[in-house]
Design an enzyme around this catalytic site. Structure first.
Site, short mmCIF file in Angstrom:
data_model
loop_
_atom_site.label_atom_id
_atom_site.label_comp_id
_atom_site.label_asym_id
_atom_site.label_seq_id
_atom_site.Cartn_x
_atom_site.Cartn_y
_atom_site.Cartn_z
N VAL A 118 165.52 17.56 49.15
CA VAL A 118 164.11 17.52 49.53
C VAL A 118 163.47 16.38 48.77
O VAL A 118 163.79 16.13 47.62
CB VAL A 118 163.36 18.84 49.24
CG1 VAL A 118 163.78 19.92 50.20
CG2 VAL A 118 163.54 19.29 47.82
N SER A 119 162.58 15.67 49.44
CA SER A 119 161.87 14.60 48.75
C SER A 119 160.76 15.22 47.93
O SER A 119 160.36 16.36 48.15
CB SER A 119 161.30 13.60 49.75
OG SER A 119 160.18 14.16 50.40
N THR A 120 160.23 14.46 46.99
CA THR A 120 159.15 14.97 46.15
C THR A 120 157.91 15.27 47.00
O THR A 120 157.07 16.06 46.62
CB THR A 120 158.79 13.96 45.04
OG1 THR A 120 158.67 12.66 45.63
CG2 THR A 120 159.88 13.92 44.00
N ARG A 121 157.82 14.64 48.17
CA ARG A 121 156.67 14.92 49.05
C ARG A 121 156.81 16.29 49.70
O ARG A 121 155.86 17.01 49.85
CB ARG A 121 156.58 13.85 50.14
CG ARG A 121 156.05 12.52 49.68
CD ARG A 121 155.84 11.64 50.87
NE ARG A 121 157.02 11.57 51.72
CZ ARG A 121 157.82 10.53 51.81
NH1 ARG A 121 157.60 9.45 51.12
NH2 ARG A 121 158.86 10.53 52.61
N GLU A 122 158.03 16.63 50.13
CA GLU A 122 158.23 17.90 50.84
C GLU A 122 158.08 19.09 49.90
O GLU A 122 157.42 20.06 50.23
CB GLU A 122 159.62 17.93 51.47
CG GLU A 122 159.82 16.96 52.61
CD GLU A 122 161.27 16.87 53.00
OE1 GLU A 122 161.94 17.90 53.04
OE2 GLU A 122 161.74 15.75 53.25
#
Length: 199
Positions: A10-14
């Protein structure tokens, strides 16, 4: 003896890995065999992915939820697929796309079809990311034209700002003292003072 693994990114945005974790847990993959990286896809320096690669042995099985978990763009996804299937000789099953399951069709035709589907999906995945970025950029530009301001709203100027600003422009006081008198940080004082100067 085949060992089954799962990989989650998961990206830090998600910030939310639940969807991927639920899918992998439903397959009864041992928790110690699920590797998760929670960081941006800007670079491929993913420690848990590298740790998993080191553990994978020929004929092991790797589950991922979707093809874009393998990389941030078309070339990277294809490169990781090549490393996993050709160099490490492991099987991959992509849960969102049952056609991408290397356990099926081990003959030449099966491999050929799997590679074609992979290339198409990798291209579509990267293209969608580009389209999202382009739509975001266009949306921001349109909002700016409408006068929408981005970022935190500025605090109102203190009541004594004009008076302190005049003293500062006359060099009666320095920037640090002016900022302190206004109860502002030095950078905020200079920013607002420079804006006032240009009026």
């Amino acid at each position: 003896m085949r060992t089954t693994y799962g990989y989650v990114r998961v990206s830090t945005r998600e910030q939310n890995e639940d969807r991927q974790m639920i899918a992998l847990n439903n397959l009864r993959i041992p928790p110690k065999n699920i590797f998760m990286d929670k960081q941006s896809g800007k670079d491929f320096d993913r420690p848990m992915y590298r740790q998993m690669l080191a553990k994978l042995r020929q004929d092991d099985l790797l589950y991922i939820k979707s093809i874009d978990r393998l990389g941030r763009n078309y070339e990277e996804i294809l490169e990781q697929w090549r490393i996993l299937t050709r160099e490490k000789k492991v099987d991959i099953a992509v849960l969102d796309m049952p056609l991408l399951d290397t356990r099926r069709g081990k003959d030449l035709m099966g491999t050929f079809l799997s590679d074609i589907v992979l290339q198409v999906l990798s291209f579509v995945s990267e293209n969608e990311r580009k389209n999202i970025r382009q739509r975001q950029k266009e949306g921001i530009e349109a909002a700016k034209i409408r006068g929408v301001r981005f970022g935190r709203p500025e605090n109102p100027l203190p009541e004594n700002f004009e008076q302190v600003y005049e003293r500062w422009t006359l060099r009666e006081i320095g920037g640090e003292e002016a900022a302190a008198l206004c109860g502002m940080s030095i950078s905020s004082f200079y920013r607002r003072a420079n804006r006032r100067k240009s009026v």
